[in-house]
Design a protein around this motif. Structure first.
Motif, short mmCIF file in Angstrom:
data_model
loop_
_atom_site.label_atom_id
_atom_site.label_comp_id
_atom_site.label_asym_id
_atom_site.label_seq_id
_atom_site.Cartn_x
_atom_site.Cartn_y
_atom_site.Cartn_z
N ARG A 27 0.86 -1.19 0.00
CA ARG A 27 0.00 0.00 0.00
C ARG A 27 0.89 1.24 0.00
N SER A 28 0.51 2.23 -0.79
CA SER A 28 1.34 3.43 -0.90
C SER A 28 1.44 4.19 0.42
N THR A 29 0.44 4.05 1.27
CA THR A 29 0.44 4.80 2.53
C THR A 29 1.10 4.04 3.68
N MET A 30 1.50 2.80 3.44
CA MET A 30 2.14 2.01 4.49
C MET A 30 3.64 1.96 4.28
N ARG A 31 4.36 1.70 5.36
CA ARG A 31 5.81 1.52 5.26
C ARG A 31 6.11 0.18 4.61
N ASP A 43 8.39 -15.13 -14.24
CA ASP A 43 7.31 -14.16 -14.11
C ASP A 43 6.72 -14.06 -12.71
N GLU A 44 7.05 -14.99 -11.80
CA GLU A 44 6.39 -15.00 -10.51
C GLU A 44 7.36 -15.12 -9.35
N VAL A 45 6.98 -14.43 -8.27
CA VAL A 45 7.76 -14.43 -7.04
C VAL A 45 6.79 -14.70 -5.89
N GLU A 46 7.19 -15.55 -4.94
CA GLU A 46 6.39 -15.78 -3.75
C GLU A 46 6.94 -14.87 -2.65
N VAL A 47 6.05 -14.17 -1.96
CA VAL A 47 6.44 -13.19 -0.94
C VAL A 47 6.03 -13.71 0.44
N TYR A 48 6.97 -13.70 1.37
CA TYR A 48 6.73 -14.09 2.75
C TYR A 48 7.11 -12.92 3.65
N PHE A 49 6.14 -12.28 4.28
CA PHE A 49 6.45 -11.21 5.22
C PHE A 49 6.86 -11.82 6.56
N THR A 50 7.75 -11.13 7.27
CA THR A 50 8.15 -11.61 8.60
C THR A 50 7.10 -11.27 9.65
N TRP A 54 -1.78 -6.26 6.66
CA TRP A 54 -3.21 -6.02 6.68
C TRP A 54 -3.84 -6.20 5.31
N ALA A 55 -4.75 -7.15 5.17
CA ALA A 55 -5.64 -7.35 4.04
C ALA A 55 -5.01 -7.27 2.65
N PRO A 56 -3.99 -8.07 2.37
CA PRO A 56 -3.49 -8.10 0.99
C PRO A 56 -4.56 -8.73 0.09
N ALA A 57 -4.61 -8.31 -1.17
CA ALA A 57 -5.64 -8.83 -2.07
C ALA A 57 -5.12 -8.93 -3.49
N PRO A 58 -5.62 -9.92 -4.24
CA PRO A 58 -5.27 -10.00 -5.65
C PRO A 58 -5.64 -8.69 -6.36
N GLY A 59 -4.76 -8.27 -7.25
CA GLY A 59 -4.96 -7.02 -7.98
C GLY A 59 -4.16 -5.87 -7.41
N PHE A 83 -3.31 -16.22 4.48
CA PHE A 83 -2.36 -15.14 4.22
C PHE A 83 -0.93 -15.55 4.54
N ASP A 84 -0.64 -16.85 4.36
CA ASP A 84 0.72 -17.32 4.62
C ASP A 84 1.65 -17.00 3.46
N SER A 85 1.11 -16.79 2.28
CA SER A 85 1.97 -16.43 1.16
C SER A 85 1.15 -15.74 0.08
N ALA A 86 1.86 -15.05 -0.78
CA ALA A 86 1.23 -14.39 -1.91
C ALA A 86 2.10 -14.62 -3.13
N ILE A 87 1.47 -14.80 -4.26
CA ILE A 87 2.18 -14.91 -5.53
C ILE A 87 2.06 -13.56 -6.23
N VAL A 88 3.20 -13.02 -6.65
CA VAL A 88 3.24 -11.74 -7.34
C VAL A 88 3.75 -11.98 -8.76
#
Length: 90
Positions: A27-31, A43-50, A54-59, A83-88
């Motif tokens: 989000r542009s307003t978040m750090r 073309d794809e990366v899996e992202v794991y936050f430590t 808050w509320a990640p969503a496709p798109g 919300f254990d992982s996201a594909i980007v």
């Protein structure tokens, strides 16, 4: 996107699936938050936050940083149910 890091937490592994420690902003307003990026293919990366995000969503966009320098990003195409992982996709 992620609550826990993948098993490999090295800055870069020598395995076929490289894992990188970077900052990611959804989000542009978040750090930007610490995360591990695992390359799945060209073309794809899996992202794991430590820490939970808050509320990640496709798109939504995910932007990858090395300190304050933008190094890449893409669009979130898939989120695990817990919300254990996201594909980007780049």
């Amino acid at each position: 996107m992620i609550r826990r890091p993948p098993r490999s937490t090295q800055s870069r592994s020598s395995a076929a699936s490289d894992v990188y420690k970077r900052q990611v902003k959804i989000r542009s307003t978040m750090r930007a938050a610490p995360a591990h990026l695992r390359v799945l293919n060209n073309d794809e990366v899996e992202v794991y936050f430590t820490e939970p995000q808050w509320a990640p969503a496709p798109g939504q966009s995910a932007v990858f940083y090395d300190n304050d320098k933008v190094i890449g990003g893409g669009t979130i195409v898939n989120i695990s149910q817990q919300f254990d992982s996201a594909i980007v996709r780049q």
